[in-house]
Design a protein around this motif. Structure first.
Motif, PDB file in Angstrom:
ATOM      1  N   VAL A 274       0.825  -1.153   0.012  1.00 27.81           N
ATOM      2  CA  VAL A 274       0.017  -0.038   0.108  1.00 27.81           C
ATOM      3  C   VAL A 274       0.834   1.400   0.022  1.00 27.81           C
ATOM      4  N   GLY A 275       0.456   2.332  -0.691  1.00 31.18           N
ATOM      5  CA  GLY A 275       1.104   3.793  -0.697  1.00 31.18           C
ATOM      6  C   GLY A 275       0.178   4.426  -0.227  1.00 31.18           C
ATOM      7  N   LEU A 276       0.604   5.395   0.996  1.00 33.09           N
ATOM      8  CA  LEU A 276      -0.101   6.433   1.559  1.00 33.09           C
ATOM      9  C   LEU A 276       0.317   7.668   1.580  1.00 33.09           C
ATOM     10  N   VAL A 277      -0.639   8.585   1.066  1.00 34.27           N
ATOM     11  CA  VAL A 277      -0.250  10.058   1.453  1.00 34.27           C
ATOM     12  C   VAL A 277      -1.454  10.627   2.166  1.00 34.27           C
ATOM     13  N   GLY A 278      -0.722  11.334   3.381  1.00 33.46           N
ATOM     14  CA  GLY A 278      -1.772  11.873   4.395  1.00 33.46           C
ATOM     15  C   GLY A 278      -1.145  12.950   5.286  1.00 33.46           C
ATOM     16  N   ASP A 279      -1.949  13.484   5.825  1.00 34.12           N
ATOM     17  CA  ASP A 279      -1.484  14.424   7.146  1.00 34.12           C
ATOM     18  C   ASP A 279      -0.871  13.254   8.249  1.00 34.12           C
ATOM     19  N   PRO A 280      -0.060  13.923   9.187  1.00 30.04           N
ATOM     20  CA  PRO A 280       0.805  13.230   9.878  1.00 30.04           C
ATOM     21  C   PRO A 280      -0.239  12.457  10.762  1.00 30.04           C
ATOM     22  N   ASP A 281      -1.020  13.030  11.490  1.00 29.72           N
ATOM     23  CA  ASP A 281      -1.971  12.215  12.549  1.00 29.72           C
ATOM     24  C   ASP A 281      -2.744  11.085  11.800  1.00 29.72           C
TER      25      ASP A 281
ATOM     26  N   VAL B 221      -0.876  -2.085   9.050  1.00 24.67           N
ATOM     27  CA  VAL B 221      -0.102  -3.394   9.665  1.00 24.67           C
ATOM     28  C   VAL B 221      -0.661  -4.127  10.455  1.00 24.67           C
ATOM     29  N   SER B 222      -1.602  -3.879  11.268  1.00 21.25           N
ATOM     30  CA  SER B 222      -2.427  -4.857  12.015  1.00 21.25           C
ATOM     31  C   SER B 222      -3.271  -5.631  11.253  1.00 21.25           C
ATOM     32  N   LEU B 223      -3.611  -5.355  10.092  1.00 15.00           N
ATOM     33  CA  LEU B 223      -4.267  -6.171   8.978  1.00 15.00           C
ATOM     34  C   LEU B 223      -3.507  -7.008   8.515  1.00 15.00           C
ATOM     35  N   ASP B 224      -1.832  -7.130   8.535  1.00 14.11           N
ATOM     36  CA  ASP B 224      -1.037  -7.869   7.821  1.00 14.11           C
ATOM     37  C   ASP B 224      -1.085  -7.247   6.385  1.00 14.11           C
ATOM     38  N   MET B 225      -1.192  -5.832   6.270  1.00 15.72           N
ATOM     39  CA  MET B 225      -1.134  -5.284   4.805  1.00 15.72           C
ATOM     40  C   MET B 225       0.359  -4.862   4.967  1.00 15.72           C
ATOM     41  N   ALA B 226       1.001  -4.248   4.016  1.00 14.60           N
ATOM     42  CA  ALA B 226       2.200  -3.821   4.085  1.00 14.60           C
ATOM     43  C   ALA B 226       2.415  -2.294   3.197  1.00 14.60           C
ATOM     44  N   PRO B 227       2.209  -1.310   4.273  1.00 12.85           N
ATOM     45  CA  PRO B 227       2.400   0.225   3.808  1.00 12.85           C
ATOM     46  C   PRO B 227       3.945   0.167   3.440  1.00 12.85           C
ATOM     47  N   VAL B 228       4.202   0.318   2.293  1.00 15.68           N
ATOM     48  CA  VAL B 228       5.535   0.423   1.663  1.00 15.68           C
ATOM     49  C   VAL B 228       6.157   2.061   1.322  1.00 15.68           C
ATOM     50  N   TYR B 229       4.866   2.759   0.924  1.00 14.22           N
ATOM     51  CA  TYR B 229       5.525   4.029   0.759  1.00 14.22           C
ATOM     52  C   TYR B 229       4.690   5.187   1.539  1.00 14.22           C
ATOM     53  N   LEU B 230       5.231   5.886   2.173  1.00 10.39           N
ATOM     54  CA  LEU B 230       4.315   6.872   3.207  1.00 10.39           C
ATOM     55  C   LEU B 230       5.108   8.263   3.079  1.00 10.39           C
ATOM     56  N   VAL B 231       4.235   8.993   2.557  1.00 12.76           N
ATOM     57  CA  VAL B 231       4.404  10.451   2.253  1.00 12.76           C
ATOM     58  C   VAL B 231       3.510  11.364   3.285  1.00 12.76           C
TER      59      VAL B 231
END
Ligand code: SF4
Length: 459
Positions: free
Chosen positions: A316-323, A333-343
């Motif tokens: 998963v790639g996520l873009v979002g506000d910090p909170d 992560v708790s769902l066993d998904m893999a957040p790989v790109y975080l901006v």
């Protein structure tokens, strides 16, 4: 290809931002101010800023957004905006009769160096602020921070201007919801009410920016925290602040000013964060968790168990506000998904980045994180190694379109869909909705890609 100029090769950039993942401070300050009942947000700057900020909020919430402006012209830009603000305060109270004017600054008035408290004091001395009415302010220069810091600044101003120290404590708990949808604020309040708690939520835009169609225009809808309630926040039992960046400053200010202890938590997105929110209320107020919330939690656990097979190891790639980004990442992560790109577009500091890295420490992929980054870099990462799912605001849809990746809208702004301000994504119920949206995006894609042979009724 709308973003055909995005290159796969990444070159170091320090001075240039392309496709920013944030917007400017006054938008957050304006949104927070709308969470005070009977409040007129006021933009101390030129008309262009004010028009942009109002239209950004109107496009996201699909509601008319009120605000006023000091309407700087060349003269104010050179000599300062004192005369404009004095005149504006007089006009706004005479014509629109709000309980509160919440002034935020812009790049221009900050560069000039206008001293808002001094101007407001002068306006009060000259009788331009009627008895029982208030002018508050937050400094929101947009060459620093983002809409989140603007929101945090105006929320803290509510404490600075209104919270009153008391000799005894009530049983009320203050809730600072963070920069979330009006529907999320309502859901957070509902959960606390289910636990039998009396709460004061500030700011509270539920009923203001997601109200019903009545056929009548009301400049000041029934929602929002009242000035009287804001005064009482100083005598509450404690404060639960959700979102470190958006709510932490106000919670700490209330602790310093009125000795109201605070707990600053992640936004309650996902099972673990919602559990921590419920547990904090339970411990702070000494109340039991009702069966109704235990039931909702059980439903969410059941849904997760049913869906887990589809989520496992999805990149998963996520873009979002910090909170939002931190809470969502922990949830995935708790769902066993893999957040790989975080901006995150907002530069939220080293501590935040450390928390984010800790959240993905167990992800069995290379994880790239950029705090204070932009969507151009995010897109480049995806070009180098694709993901199965994108989560972010409406601007992410260009990447989803070009790279043909399933996509879930979340965060601010969402300009091309309707409904986000009415349906929460926080709490157990909101979490279930978010899970459904994620699974729908993944399985819709699977259906679309299926051949006649692999197209399945039961998936
Ligand atoms: S960045 Fe500054 S100049 Fe631009 S709209 Fe925001 S406040 Fe106005």
């Amino acid at each position: 290809m709308l973003l055909r100029h995005t290159t796969t090769e990444i070159k170091d950039r320090t001075a240039l931002t392309v496709n920013p993942a944030k917007t400017c401070q006054p938008i957050g300050a304006m949104y927070a101010a709308l969470g005070i009942h009977g409040c007129m947000p006021h933009s101390h700057g030129s008309q262009g800023c004010y028009a942009y900020h109002r239209s950004a909020l109107t496009r996201h919430y699909k509601e008319p957004v009120i605000a006023a402006t000091s309407a700087f012209t060349e003269g104010a830009s050179v000599f300062g905006g004192q005369a404009n603000l004095m005149q504006a305060i007089d006009n706004i109270f005479s014509i629109y009769n709000p309980d509160v004017i919440a002034v935020h600054t812009t790049c221009l008035s900050e560069t000039i160096g206008d001293d808002i408290p001094q101007i407001v004091n002068k306006a009060m001395a000259e009788g331009k602020v009627p008895a029982g009415k208030y002018v508050i302010h937050a400094n929101t220069p947009s060459y620093a921070g983002s809409h989140i810091t603007g929101f945090a600044g105006m929320t803290k101003a509510m404490v600075d201007y209104f919270a009153e120290t008391a000799s005894s404590r009530t049983k009320t708990v203050n809730l600072i919801p963070g920069f979330v949808e009006p529907s999320d604020m309502a859901e957070i309040r509902r959960m606390a009410a289910e636990m039998g708690l009396e709460t004061i939520m500030f700011p509270d835009t539920s009923g203001v920016l997601n109200g019903p169609m009545t056929g009548k225009y009301r400049m000041y809808p029934p929602g929002g925290v009242t000035v009287e309630a804001l005064r009482r926040t100083g005598s509450s039992l404690g404060t639960v602040a959700l979102g470190h960046l958006a709510s932490g400053d106000a919670a700490r200010a209330l602790d310093v000013k009125c000795k109201v202890p605070c707990q600053i938590l992640d936004l309650p997105i996902g099972l673990g964060a919602t559990d921590r929110f419920v547990d904090t209320l339970h411990r702070m107020a000494g109340v039991n968790v009702p069966d109704s919330l235990t039931f909702e939690r059980g439903q969410m656990v059941d849904i997760i168990a049913d869906m887990h097979q589809y989520f496992y190891n999805k990149r998963v790639g996520l873009v979002g506000d910090p909170d939002q980004l931190l809470a969502l990442t922990k949830f995935l992560v708790s769902l066993d998904m893999a957040p790989v790109y975080l901006v995150s577009g907002t530069s939220a500091g080293k501590k935040f980045e450390k928390h984010l890295r800790a959240a993905v420490a167990g992800v069995p992929h290379e994880v790239k994180i950029k705090v204070g980054g932009d969507m151009y870099l995010f897109h480049q990462w995806i070009k180098q190694a694709p993901v199965d799912l994108l989560i972010g605001n409406s601007y992410v849809k260009y990447i989803a379109h070009d790279e043909d990746i399933p996509y879930v809208r979340h965060g601010f702004p969402i300009l091309d869909r309707v409904g986000h301000s009415y349906f929460p994504t926080v709490g157990y119920r909101g979490g279930m909705r978010l899970l459904e949206k994620i699974l729908d995006a993944l399985l819709d894609r699977k259906d679309r890609d299926a051949t006649d042979i692999t197209f399945e009724l039961v998936m």
